[in-house]
Design a protein around this motif. Sequence first.
Motif, PDB file in Angstrom:
ATOM      1  N   HIS A   8      11.965  18.214  15.503  1.00 21.70           N
ATOM      2  CA  HIS A   8      10.765  18.320  14.676  1.00 21.70           C
ATOM      3  C   HIS A   8      10.833  17.354  13.499  1.00 21.70           C
ATOM      4  N   THR A   9      11.996  17.274  12.877  1.00 20.16           N
ATOM      5  CA  THR A   9      12.148  16.401  11.716  1.00 20.16           C
ATOM      6  C   THR A   9      12.110  14.928  12.096  1.00 20.16           C
ATOM      7  N   ARG A  25       7.681  14.918  12.415  1.00 22.38           N
ATOM      8  CA  ARG A  25       7.338  14.578  11.039  1.00 22.38           C
ATOM      9  C   ARG A  25       7.580  13.105  10.745  1.00 22.38           C
ATOM     10  N   ASP A  38       4.505  10.639   9.966  1.00 17.78           N
ATOM     11  CA  ASP A  38       4.397  10.194   8.579  1.00 17.78           C
ATOM     12  C   ASP A  38       4.542   8.678   8.445  1.00 17.78           C
TER      13      ASP A  38
END
Length: 212
Positions: free
Chosen positions: A150-151, A155, A159
């Motif tokens: 997920h990181t 994300r 981002d």
Amino acid sequence: MAPPAVHHTIVLAHPDQDSFCASVARCWLERAQKHHQTGTVLDLYAEGFDPILKANERPGKPDYAPPPEILAECDRLARTDVLVLVYPMWFGSMPAMLKGYLERVLGNAARYVGDEPHERPLNGTRLVQISTSSTSSAWLAEKGVESAMHTLFDRYLSDVLGAERAYRLALDNIVDGMSADRGAMELEKVRQTADRICADANAARWAQAQSR
């Protein structure tokens, strides 16, 4: 006047063309077409994509000169409204083939379109990741794999590359010899996710057209 149809690029990273991942990619394309949207499946293994980043493909270096095939993939991304990555979880991460695609294509696309935030390669694009695993989601969560993915790949990618939204669908306990009923149940999850994202993307496309 109707705006252009939403376009999906489905990147498949599995060496077996009869894999469950391949079924997922085909299922997503079928659902997009049901919504009168367009799509293409990029099968990295079948097309012989080279995942190895070359020295002259690193943006910002003096000898930067990405080859035509990589620039063509950058053009494909520029025409993409929904980018779907379909892959198995191997050793707690995505296959090296897909990581190479991210490095060579998405990395160069960032340079290709420019350095300003509004020019990031996935600006306005919905990023969807569908992963399969032979183990359970609970086991992956216990080992820290889910949070790491997920990181790093939800994300971070959304981002840094400017994705409009990021989605993840994790299909676990996908094994050889699973029943047809179980396979159909998992593909239904793919259909429901595709339907939701197709509707979201279409609504955004019409809202954008009406604001002009």
